[in-house]
Design a protein around this motif. Structure first.
Motif, PDB file in Angstrom:
ATOM      1  N   PHE A  52       0.828  -1.215   0.000  1.00  0.00           N
ATOM      2  CA  PHE A  52       0.000   0.000   0.000  1.00  0.00           C
ATOM      3  C   PHE A  52       0.858   1.260   0.000  1.00  0.00           C
ATOM      4  O   PHE A  52       0.373   2.341  -0.307  1.00  0.00           O
ATOM      5  CB  PHE A  52      -0.944   0.014   1.208  1.00  0.00           C
ATOM      6  N   ALA A  71       1.946  -5.037  -7.283  1.00  0.00           N
ATOM      7  CA  ALA A  71       0.711  -4.479  -6.729  1.00  0.00           C
ATOM      8  C   ALA A  71       0.226  -5.347  -5.565  1.00  0.00           C
ATOM      9  O   ALA A  71       0.467  -6.554  -5.562  1.00  0.00           O
ATOM     10  CB  ALA A  71      -0.366  -4.417  -7.811  1.00  0.00           C
ATOM     11  N   PRO A  72      -0.463  -4.730  -4.564  1.00  0.00           N
ATOM     12  CA  PRO A  72      -0.878  -5.493  -3.382  1.00  0.00           C
ATOM     13  C   PRO A  72      -1.657  -6.761  -3.727  1.00  0.00           C
ATOM     14  O   PRO A  72      -1.477  -7.796  -3.089  1.00  0.00           O
ATOM     15  CB  PRO A  72      -1.763  -4.513  -2.601  1.00  0.00           C
ATOM     16  N   GLU A  73      -2.527  -6.678  -4.778  1.00  0.00           N
ATOM     17  CA  GLU A  73      -3.390  -7.819  -5.079  1.00  0.00           C
ATOM     18  C   GLU A  73      -2.623  -9.008  -5.644  1.00  0.00           C
ATOM     19  O   GLU A  73      -3.148 -10.106  -5.738  1.00  0.00           O
ATOM     20  CB  GLU A  73      -4.528  -7.415  -6.026  1.00  0.00           C
ATOM     21  N   LEU A  77      -1.083 -12.128   0.046  1.00  0.00           N
ATOM     22  CA  LEU A  77      -0.992 -11.987   1.489  1.00  0.00           C
ATOM     23  C   LEU A  77      -2.374 -11.862   2.115  1.00  0.00           C
ATOM     24  O   LEU A  77      -3.355 -11.547   1.455  1.00  0.00           O
ATOM     25  CB  LEU A  77      -0.127 -10.780   1.868  1.00  0.00           C
ATOM     26  N   MET A  79      -4.376  -9.942   5.239  1.00  0.00           N
ATOM     27  CA  MET A  79      -4.131  -8.807   6.128  1.00  0.00           C
ATOM     28  C   MET A  79      -5.318  -8.624   7.056  1.00  0.00           C
ATOM     29  O   MET A  79      -6.474  -8.723   6.656  1.00  0.00           O
ATOM     30  CB  MET A  79      -3.899  -7.542   5.300  1.00  0.00           C
ATOM     31  N   PHE A  81      -6.890  -5.823   9.704  1.00  0.00           N
ATOM     32  CA  PHE A  81      -6.771  -4.404  10.017  1.00  0.00           C
ATOM     33  C   PHE A  81      -7.260  -4.133  11.443  1.00  0.00           C
ATOM     34  O   PHE A  81      -8.081  -4.872  11.981  1.00  0.00           O
ATOM     35  CB  PHE A  81      -7.622  -3.581   9.053  1.00  0.00           C
TER      36      PHE A  81
ATOM     37  N   ASP B 181      -9.726   1.498   4.680  1.00  0.00           N
ATOM     38  CA  ASP B 181      -9.294   0.129   4.981  1.00  0.00           C
ATOM     39  C   ASP B 181     -10.077  -0.895   4.151  1.00  0.00           C
ATOM     40  O   ASP B 181      -9.560  -1.969   3.844  1.00  0.00           O
ATOM     41  CB  ASP B 181      -9.505  -0.192   6.464  1.00  0.00           C
ATOM     42  N   ARG B 187      -8.041  -5.158  -1.923  1.00  0.00           N
ATOM     43  CA  ARG B 187      -6.788  -5.363  -2.663  1.00  0.00           C
ATOM     44  C   ARG B 187      -5.974  -6.491  -2.025  1.00  0.00           C
ATOM     45  O   ARG B 187      -5.404  -7.325  -2.720  1.00  0.00           O
ATOM     46  CB  ARG B 187      -5.932  -4.085  -2.671  1.00  0.00           C
ATOM     47  N   SER B 188      -5.907  -6.491  -0.680  1.00  0.00           N
ATOM     48  CA  SER B 188      -5.070  -7.500  -0.012  1.00  0.00           C
ATOM     49  C   SER B 188      -5.612  -8.908  -0.272  1.00  0.00           C
ATOM     50  O   SER B 188      -4.864  -9.873  -0.234  1.00  0.00           O
ATOM     51  CB  SER B 188      -4.991  -7.231   1.490  1.00  0.00           C
ATOM     52  N   GLY B 190      -6.659  -9.868  -3.058  1.00  0.00           N
ATOM     53  CA  GLY B 190      -6.326 -10.251  -4.419  1.00  0.00           C
ATOM     54  C   GLY B 190      -7.165  -9.589  -5.492  1.00  0.00           C
ATOM     55  O   GLY B 190      -6.994  -9.870  -6.673  1.00  0.00           O
ATOM     56  N   ALA B 191      -8.094  -8.703  -5.114  1.00  0.00           N
ATOM     57  CA  ALA B 191      -8.945  -8.062  -6.110  1.00  0.00           C
ATOM     58  C   ALA B 191      -8.245  -6.838  -6.682  1.00  0.00           C
ATOM     59  O   ALA B 191      -7.597  -6.093  -5.946  1.00  0.00           O
ATOM     60  CB  ALA B 191     -10.278  -7.659  -5.484  1.00  0.00           C
TER      61      ALA B 191
END
Lengths: 347, 285
Positions: A52, A71-73, A77, A79, A81, B181, B187-188, B190-191
Motif C-alpha cells: 500500500f 501491486a498489493p493484489e 498476502l 491482512m 486491520f 481500509d 486489494r489485499s 487479491g482483487a
C-alpha cells in the motif's frame, strides 16, 4: 508459506525520512512483532510489505520472489486491520468468499474451505450473519478467517487487538498465536503493546524513529536490551549511570554513585554506561551488588510488593519484592542483584 | 424518562412543522381545490366544481409530449450529472491536500452565481453566433451553426452545470464515510482496483447515489428559469407550461390541474425509484 526479506528499505514522505534502512529476515512460519511507540514507522513498514506504500529504496522479497514493485493484489498476502475492515454489505460467508472468488476457486471447494476456517476461528454457524450483527471479538475472528481462508504466503496483522476490551484481548493473544502455529504461516504483527509482543512473538523488532532499535527473541529483548530506549519501552527497569572500570571474566565492573557494581553486558562496552536491572531481580539482603538506601514507598500490588528505595546519591530505585516481605517505610533496606541479572548499556 | 424525552422532541419540531403546514401543505391544498374549480372568463374561477381540467390534460397528446420531454430531460440530467459527478466526489473523498478546500469551492461554484446571470451567460455561450458555434466555425469544423439555444439540448447542458454540486456533495459525504481500509482489504484479498471498486466501494456508495439522483431529478423536473430562458418553444417543459397557463393565459384552474398532474407523476416516479433503490440497498447497514 514463505520466508520474507526486507533488504535496506527506505521510505520518504516528502522531506521526511520515515523508514531508514530497514533490514529483516523472517523465517518460514515465524511470528515477528514490530513494536514501538506511535510514529516509529512500524505501521508504515507493514504497509510497505503489503504494497500500500511504495518503497523508495531497497528490496522486498517473499522467498526468492521479488515483490518490491508488485501491486498489493498480486502479493498473495492476508491482512487483518485494526478496524477489521469487514465488508458491511456482505455476510460472513460472503466476506470469506471474496478472496476465493478472485482466485477462481470452485464453489464446492469454496464452501468447504470457508466451513473449515470458520470452524478454526470457532464461528461455525455464523455464515449468514452480517458483520454488524457480531461482537467486536467475533468480527476480529471473521477478519482473521477472511485473511487465512485464501491460504496466503504471509499474514499481516495491524494492531488487531487494539479495539478489544482488556479481558478479550488476553484471550485473543493466545488464540491468534495458537492459530498461527497450527497453520504455520509466516506472520508480521504490528503492535504498540509490549506485553502482547512478548507473549506472542518468536522474535520482536523494536522500532524507534524509523530505524530498527533491536531485533531479537522476547527473552533477548527483555534481558539484553540494546539501548536505553528498548529497556524503557519493554517492561520496567531501574537504570543507574556509571563508568566501566574493567572486566572480570564475563562480568563488567561499573563504578556508580551506588558503589562498584558488577553486571553482564555486550562485548565492546566501555566508558560511560547505563546499568539496567529489572525490579523483580532485586533481592533484599543479598550481598552481591548490594545497595543500601532508605525505603520511601512500599505499595502492595497483590502479587508483589513494590518498594521504592532512595539511595544516598539521591537516586531512587524500585524493586518488586515478595508480597509478604516485611518492609517499613523510612527504614534502611539493602537490595542486591546477581551479576547475570544486570545489563550494561552504552550511554 | 421516555415520556419526558418524547415531549422535548415534540416541542422541538414545532417550528419546522408550522413552516411545513403554513407554506407547503396549505398552498398545496389550495392548488388542489383550485384545480377542481370551473373556468370563468370574468373571475379567477367560476362556480361549482369539475374534473374537466384533468380530463382535458390526460387526453391531450400535446401535454403528454411536454411531460415526456420534461421527464426525458430530467432523466438525462440525472444520469449525466451522476456520471460526471461520481469521479469528482471519489477524487475529493480520497484527497489529502491543502487544495481540498479550493476544490470544494470550485465544486459549488455553479451555485455561487445568481440563477438569471448564469442563464444569461449560457445564452451567450449557446447562441448561434455564441462562444461554442464561433469556436467550431473558426476551426472550420462547421459551416452553419448548430442549434443549441431554444432546444432541449441547450437546457439539458445548462441544467447539468447547475445541478452537478447536488450530486457531488451527497456522494462526497457518503464516500468519505467509507473507511479506506475496506478498499485496502479488497486489494489485499487479491482483487484489482476495478474489482474492489465494483464489489466494495460502489455498493457502499449507493445511498449517496440515491440521494444525489433524487435531488437532481426533482430539481430538474421543477426547474423554471433555465428552460424558460434557454428552451424557447422546442425546449418548453411542464413548469414553463404551467406558468404560461397561469400568467399568460390566466387559466388558473387548468394551470392548477396541470401542476397537480405533474406533481402526481413526479411523486409516482419517486415512489417507484425509492422502492427499487431500497431493494438494491437492503444489504447495507
Amino acid at each position: 508459506m514463505t520466508t520474507l526479506t526486507l533488504d535496506g528499505i527506505d521510505k520518504f514522505y516528502g522531506d521526511l525520512h520515515i523508514l531508514k534502512d530497514i533490514n529483516l529476515e523472517v523465517g518460514q512460519g515465524e511470528f515477528i512483532s514490530l513494536l514501538g511507540p506511535s510514529g516509529c514507522g512500524k505501521t508504515t513498514t507493514l504497509r510497505c510489505i503489503a504494497g500500500f506504500e511504495p518503497i523508495d529504496r531497497g528490496r522486498l522479497l517473499f522467498g526468492t520472489r521479488e515483490m518490491t514493485n508488485v501491486a498489493p493484489e498480486h502479493r498473495d498476502l492476508g491482512m487483518v486491520f485494526q478496524s477489521y475492515a469487514l465488508f458491511p454489505h456482505m455476510t460472513v460467508a460472503e466476506n470469506l468468499a471474496f478472496g476465493l472468488e478472485v482466485r477462481k476457486v470452485a464453489p464446492a471447494e469454496r464452501a468447504a474451505r470457508i466451513a473449515k476456517v470458520l470452524e478454526m476461528v470457532r464461528l461455525a454457524g455464523y455464515e449468514g450473519r452480517f458483520p454488524r450483527e457480531l461482537s467486536g471479538g467475533q468480527q476480529q475472528r471473521v477478519a482473521l478467517a477472511r485473511a487465512l481462508v485464501i491460504e496466503p504466503a504471509v499474514l499481516l496483522l495491524d494492531e488487531p487487538l487494539a479495539n478489544l476490551d482488556a479481558a478479550l484481548r488476553d484471550d485473543m493473544r493466545f488464540f491468534i498465536r495458537d492459530l498461527q502455529q497450527r497453520v504455520g504461516i509466516t506472520t508480521i504483527y504490528v503492535t504498540h503493546d509490549q506485553s502482547e509482543a512478548l507473549v506472542m512473538s518468536d522474535r520482536i523488532v523494536v522500532m524507534e524513529k524509523g530505524v530498527v532499535a533491536q531485533c531479537g527473541t522476547p527473552k533477548e529483548i527483555y534481558e539484553r536490551p540494546a539501548s536505553r530506549m528498548v529497556a524503557g519501552f519493554i517492561g520496567h527497569s531501574d537504570v543507574i549511570e556509571g563508568t566501566v572500570l574493567g572486566r572480570e571474566g564475563a562480568m563488567i565492573v561499573v563504578e556508580t554513585a551506588a558503589g562498584r557494581l558488577r553486571a553482564h553486558g555486550p562485548e565492546a562496552v566501555s566508558g560511560p554506561v547505563h546499568l539496567m536491572i529489572r525490579p523483580e531481580k532485586l533481592r533484599p539482603g543479598l550481598a552481591e551488588n548490594a545497595m543500601t538506601g532508605r525505603v520511601k514507598k512500599a505499595v502492595y500490588q497483590g502479587s508483589a510488593l513494590l518498594v521504592v528505595v532512595e539511595l544516598p546519591s539521591g537516586q531512587e530505585i524500585s524493586a518488586l519484592l515478595d508480597a509478604d516481605a516485611a518492609v517499613a517505610v523510612g527504614a534502611e533496606l539493602t537490595l542486591g542483584f546477581a551479576a547475570r541479572h544486570g545489563w550494561v548499556i552504552a550511554r | 424518562m421516555i415520556a419526558a424525552t418524547r415531549k422535548r422532541v415534540w416541542w422541538m419540531i414545532v417550528p419546522a412543522l408550522v413552516l411545513l403546514v403554513g407554506f407547503l401543505v396549505l398552498p398545496y391544498a389550495s392548488i388542489v381545490v383550485m384545480s377542481l374549480r370551473t373556468a370563468d372568463t370574468r373571475a379567477v374561477y367560476g362556480e361549482g366544481f369539475t374534473l374537466s381540467h384533468y380530463a382535458q390534460i390526460v387526453t391531450d397528446p400535446f401535454i403528454w409530449g411536454i411531460v415526456g420531454r420534461s421527464l426525458r430531460m430530467g432523466l438525462t440530467v440525472t444520469v449525466v450529472t451522476l456520471l460526471l459527478g461520481y469521479p469528482v466526489a471519489y477524487h475529493l473523498a480520497n484527497l489529502r491536500s491543502r487544495w481540498a478546500s479550493m476544490l470544494y469551492i470550485f465544486v459549488i461554484s455553479p451555485l455561487l452565481v445568481g440563477m438569471v446571470v448564469r442563464t444569461f451567460a449560457w445564452m451567450i455561450i449557446l447562441s448561434n453566433n455564441g462562444v461554442i458555434n464561433g469556436a467550431l466555425k473558426s476551426l472550420g469544423l462547421i459551416e452553419r451553426p448548430i442549434l443549441l439555444l431554444n432546444t432541449p439540448l441547450g437546457v439539458t447542458i445548462a441544467l447539468i452545470h447547475v445541478f452537478l454540486p447536488f450530486v457531488i456533495l451527497p456522494l462526497l459525504g457518503n464516500l468519505q464515510a467509507i473507511s479506506p481500509d475496506l478498499a485496502a482489504a479488497g486489494r489485499s484479498l487479491g482483487a484489482s482496483r476495478l474489482r474492489t471498486f465494483l464489489k466494495v466501494t460502489l455498493p457502499l456508495s449507493l445511498p449517496g447515489i440515491q440521494a444525489g439522483a433524487i435531488l437532481v431529478f426533482v430539481l430538474s423536473i421543477s426547474a423554471y428559469v433555465t428552460p424558460a430562458m434557454l428552451g424557447g418553444t422546442r425546449g418548453r417543459t411542464m413548469s414553463v407550461l404551467v406558468v404560461q397557463y397561469l400568467v399568460d393565459s390566466f387559466r388558473w384552474p387548468a394551470g392548477a390541474a396541470l401542476a397537480i398532474f405533474m406533481s402526481a407523476i413526479t411523486l409516482a416516479i419517486i415512489v417507484v425509484y425509492l422502492r427499487l433503490t431500497a431493494r438494491a440497498m437492503r444489504r447495507l447497514p
